[in-house]
Design an enzyme around this catalytic site. Sequence first.
Site, PDB file in Angstrom:
ATOM      1  N   HIS A 156     -13.394  -1.017  14.528  1.00  0.00           N
ATOM      2  CA  HIS A 156     -12.220  -0.202  14.219  1.00  0.00           C
ATOM      3  C   HIS A 156     -11.996  -0.134  12.721  1.00  0.00           C
ATOM      4  O   HIS A 156     -12.252  -1.090  11.995  1.00  0.00           O
ATOM      5  CB  HIS A 156     -10.966  -0.723  14.912  1.00  0.00           C
ATOM      6  CG  HIS A 156     -10.710  -2.193  14.722  1.00  0.00           C
ATOM      7  ND1 HIS A 156     -11.405  -3.158  15.422  1.00  0.00           N
ATOM      8  CD2 HIS A 156      -9.850  -2.861  13.911  1.00  0.00           C
ATOM      9  CE1 HIS A 156     -10.976  -4.357  15.057  1.00  0.00           C
ATOM     10  NE2 HIS A 156     -10.031  -4.206  14.129  1.00  0.00           N
TER      11      HIS A 156
ATOM     12  N   ASN B   6     -12.658  -5.054   9.199  1.00  0.00           N
ATOM     13  CA  ASN B   6     -12.870  -6.497   9.225  1.00  0.00           C
ATOM     14  C   ASN B   6     -14.082  -6.805  10.094  1.00  0.00           C
ATOM     15  O   ASN B   6     -14.250  -6.201  11.157  1.00  0.00           O
ATOM     16  CB  ASN B   6     -11.640  -7.200   9.803  1.00  0.00           C
ATOM     17  CG  ASN B   6     -10.394  -6.974   8.960  1.00  0.00           C
ATOM     18  OD1 ASN B   6     -10.473  -6.847   7.744  1.00  0.00           O
ATOM     19  ND2 ASN B   6      -9.245  -6.908   9.607  1.00  0.00           N
TER      20      ASN B   6
HETATM   21  P1  AMP Z   1      -8.718  -6.948  13.471  1.00  0.00           P
HETATM   22  O1  AMP Z   1      -8.020  -8.232  13.125  1.00  0.00           O
HETATM   23  O2  AMP Z   1      -9.374  -6.256  12.316  1.00  0.00           O
HETATM   24  O3  AMP Z   1      -9.676  -7.154  14.634  1.00  0.00           O
HETATM   25  O4  AMP Z   1      -7.592  -5.951  13.941  1.00  0.00           O
HETATM   26  C1  AMP Z   1      -7.079  -5.927  15.228  1.00  0.00           C
HETATM   27  C2  AMP Z   1      -5.773  -5.188  15.160  1.00  0.00           C
HETATM   28  O5  AMP Z   1      -5.457  -4.746  16.458  1.00  0.00           O
HETATM   29  C3  AMP Z   1      -4.575  -6.014  14.676  1.00  0.00           C
HETATM   30  O6  AMP Z   1      -4.028  -5.379  13.516  1.00  0.00           O
HETATM   31  C4  AMP Z   1      -3.619  -5.987  15.863  1.00  0.00           C
HETATM   32  O7  AMP Z   1      -2.280  -5.895  15.465  1.00  0.00           O
HETATM   33  C5  AMP Z   1      -4.056  -4.739  16.598  1.00  0.00           C
HETATM   34  N1  AMP Z   1      -3.812  -4.692  18.021  1.00  0.00           N
HETATM   35  C6  AMP Z   1      -4.094  -5.645  18.939  1.00  0.00           C
HETATM   36  N2  AMP Z   1      -3.781  -5.214  20.172  1.00  0.00           N
HETATM   37  C7  AMP Z   1      -3.298  -3.957  20.030  1.00  0.00           C
HETATM   38  C8  AMP Z   1      -2.818  -2.968  20.935  1.00  0.00           C
HETATM   39  N3  AMP Z   1      -2.755  -3.183  22.263  1.00  0.00           N
HETATM   40  N4  AMP Z   1      -2.402  -1.782  20.438  1.00  0.00           N
HETATM   41  C9  AMP Z   1      -2.453  -1.547  19.108  1.00  0.00           C
HETATM   42  N5  AMP Z   1      -2.907  -2.433  18.206  1.00  0.00           N
HETATM   43  C10 AMP Z   1      -3.307  -3.626  18.654  1.00  0.00           C
END
Ligand code: AMP
Length: 114
Positions: A100, A87
Amino acid sequence: MSDTIFGRIAAGEIPADILYQDDDLVAFRDLSPQAPTHILIIPRKPIPTLNHLEEEDAELVGKLFLAAARVAKQVGIAEAGYRVVINCNAAGGQTVFHLHLHLLGGRPMQWPPG
Ligand code: AMP
Protein backbone atom coordinates in the site's frame (compact mmCIF):
# COMPACT_ATOMS: atom_id res chain seq x y z
CA MET A 1 -7.29 -11.96 -2.05
CA SER A 2 -8.88 -12.11 1.41
CA ASP A 3 -5.89 -13.03 3.55
CA THR A 4 -5.29 -9.54 4.99
CA ILE A 5 -7.61 -6.75 6.09
CA PHE A 6 -6.76 -4.87 2.88
CA GLY A 7 -7.54 -7.93 0.77
CA ARG A 8 -10.92 -8.01 2.46
CA ILE A 9 -11.48 -4.30 1.78
CA ALA A 10 -10.53 -4.82 -1.89
CA ALA A 11 -12.96 -7.73 -2.06
CA GLY A 12 -15.74 -5.61 -0.54
CA GLU A 13 -15.98 -7.93 2.45
CA ILE A 14 -15.44 -5.19 5.03
CA PRO A 15 -16.32 -1.51 4.75
CA ALA A 16 -13.92 1.34 4.07
CA ASP A 17 -14.26 5.01 3.15
CA ILE A 18 -13.41 4.47 -0.52
CA LEU A 19 -12.47 7.53 -2.59
CA TYR A 20 -11.57 5.78 -5.84
CA GLN A 21 -11.48 2.25 -7.22
CA ASP A 22 -11.08 0.50 -10.52
CA ASP A 23 -10.16 -2.97 -11.79
CA ASP A 24 -6.58 -2.66 -10.51
CA LEU A 25 -6.64 -0.69 -7.26
CA VAL A 26 -8.62 0.82 -4.40
CA ALA A 27 -8.01 4.12 -2.54
CA PHE A 28 -9.58 4.56 0.90
CA ARG A 29 -9.10 6.65 4.04
CA ASP A 30 -6.81 5.32 6.76
CA LEU A 31 -8.72 4.39 9.93
CA SER A 32 -6.05 5.92 12.13
CA PRO A 33 -4.95 9.03 10.23
CA GLN A 34 -1.45 10.42 10.82
CA ALA A 35 -2.29 13.69 9.03
CA PRO A 36 -5.49 15.63 8.22
CA THR A 37 -5.55 13.72 4.93
CA HIS A 38 -4.33 10.10 5.11
CA ILE A 39 -5.37 7.84 2.27
CA LEU A 40 -4.16 4.33 1.40
CA ILE A 41 -3.83 3.15 -2.19
CA ILE A 42 -3.68 -0.62 -2.64
CA PRO A 43 -3.51 -2.92 -5.64
CA ARG A 44 -6.27 -5.50 -5.80
CA LYS A 45 -3.49 -8.02 -6.42
CA PRO A 46 -2.32 -9.27 -2.99
CA ILE A 47 1.37 -8.38 -3.14
CA PRO A 48 2.63 -8.68 0.48
CA THR A 49 5.51 -6.17 0.44
CA LEU A 50 7.64 -4.05 -1.86
CA ASN A 51 10.14 -6.93 -1.77
CA HIS A 52 7.64 -9.13 -3.56
CA LEU A 53 7.28 -6.92 -6.66
CA GLU A 54 8.05 -8.62 -9.96
CA GLU A 55 8.75 -7.28 -13.43
CA GLU A 56 5.18 -8.05 -14.42
CA ASP A 57 3.99 -5.61 -11.72
CA ALA A 58 5.70 -2.58 -13.28
CA GLU A 59 2.57 -1.24 -14.98
CA LEU A 60 0.50 -1.83 -11.84
CA VAL A 61 2.98 0.13 -9.71
CA GLY A 62 2.74 3.00 -12.18
CA LYS A 63 -1.02 2.94 -11.84
CA LEU A 64 -0.75 3.11 -8.03
CA PHE A 65 1.33 6.30 -8.25
CA LEU A 66 -0.91 7.82 -10.90
CA ALA A 67 -3.89 7.11 -8.64
CA ALA A 68 -2.12 8.73 -5.69
CA ALA A 69 -1.58 11.92 -7.70
CA ARG A 70 -5.15 11.88 -8.98
CA VAL A 71 -6.65 11.33 -5.51
CA ALA A 72 -4.42 14.10 -4.12
CA LYS A 73 -6.03 16.45 -6.66
CA GLN A 74 -9.47 15.06 -5.88
CA VAL A 75 -9.16 15.84 -2.16
CA GLY A 76 -7.52 19.23 -2.72
CA ILE A 77 -3.98 18.71 -1.43
CA ALA A 78 -2.08 18.54 -4.72
CA GLU A 79 -1.09 22.20 -4.97
CA ALA A 80 -0.04 22.60 -1.33
CA GLY A 81 1.87 19.32 -1.48
CA TYR A 82 1.80 15.92 0.11
CA ARG A 83 3.89 12.86 0.89
CA VAL A 84 3.66 9.32 -0.49
CA VAL A 85 5.19 6.57 1.65
CA ILE A 86 5.59 2.81 1.34
CA ASN A 87 6.62 0.96 4.51
CA CYS A 88 8.39 -2.36 3.97
CA ASN A 89 8.62 -5.07 6.62
CA ALA A 90 9.17 -4.60 10.36
CA ALA A 91 11.96 -2.01 10.37
CA GLY A 92 10.07 -0.01 7.76
CA GLY A 93 7.00 0.09 10.00
CA GLN A 94 4.81 -2.18 7.89
CA THR A 95 1.92 -3.74 9.81
CA VAL A 96 -0.44 -4.86 7.04
CA PHE A 97 1.17 -7.23 4.57
CA HIS A 98 -0.66 -6.16 1.46
CA LEU A 99 1.31 -3.54 -0.51
CA HIS A 100 0.00 0.00 0.00
CA LEU A 101 0.94 3.61 -0.61
CA HIS A 102 0.24 6.10 2.17
CA LEU A 103 -0.88 9.47 0.78
CA LEU A 104 -0.41 12.06 3.54
CA GLY A 105 -1.25 15.74 3.43
CA GLY A 106 -3.12 18.65 4.93
CA ARG A 107 -0.19 19.76 7.09
CA PRO A 108 3.53 20.41 6.54
CA MET A 109 5.48 17.15 6.62
CA GLN A 110 8.67 16.83 8.65
CA TRP A 111 11.94 15.58 7.24
CA PRO A 112 13.58 13.32 8.19
CA PRO A 113 10.64 11.15 9.22
CA GLY A 114 10.73 9.45 12.61
P1 AMP B 1 1.53 0.10 7.48
O1 AMP B 1 1.94 0.28 8.91
O2 AMP B 1 2.38 0.81 6.48
O3 AMP B 1 1.38 -1.38 7.15
O4 AMP B 1 0.11 0.77 7.34
C1 AMP B 1 -1.07 0.14 7.68
C2 AMP B 1 -2.11 1.21 7.83
O5 AMP B 1 -3.38 0.61 7.72
C3 AMP B 1 -2.10 1.96 9.18
O6 AMP B 1 -1.91 3.35 8.92
C4 AMP B 1 -3.47 1.65 9.76
O7 AMP B 1 -4.01 2.75 10.44
C5 AMP B 1 -4.28 1.32 8.53
N1 AMP B 1 -5.42 0.44 8.70
C6 AMP B 1 -5.45 -0.74 9.36
N2 AMP B 1 -6.67 -1.30 9.25
C7 AMP B 1 -7.41 -0.45 8.50
C8 AMP B 1 -8.75 -0.47 8.02
N3 AMP B 1 -9.60 -1.49 8.30
N4 AMP B 1 -9.19 0.56 7.27
C9 AMP B 1 -8.36 1.59 6.98
N5 AMP B 1 -7.08 1.66 7.40
C10 AMP B 1 -6.62 0.66 8.16
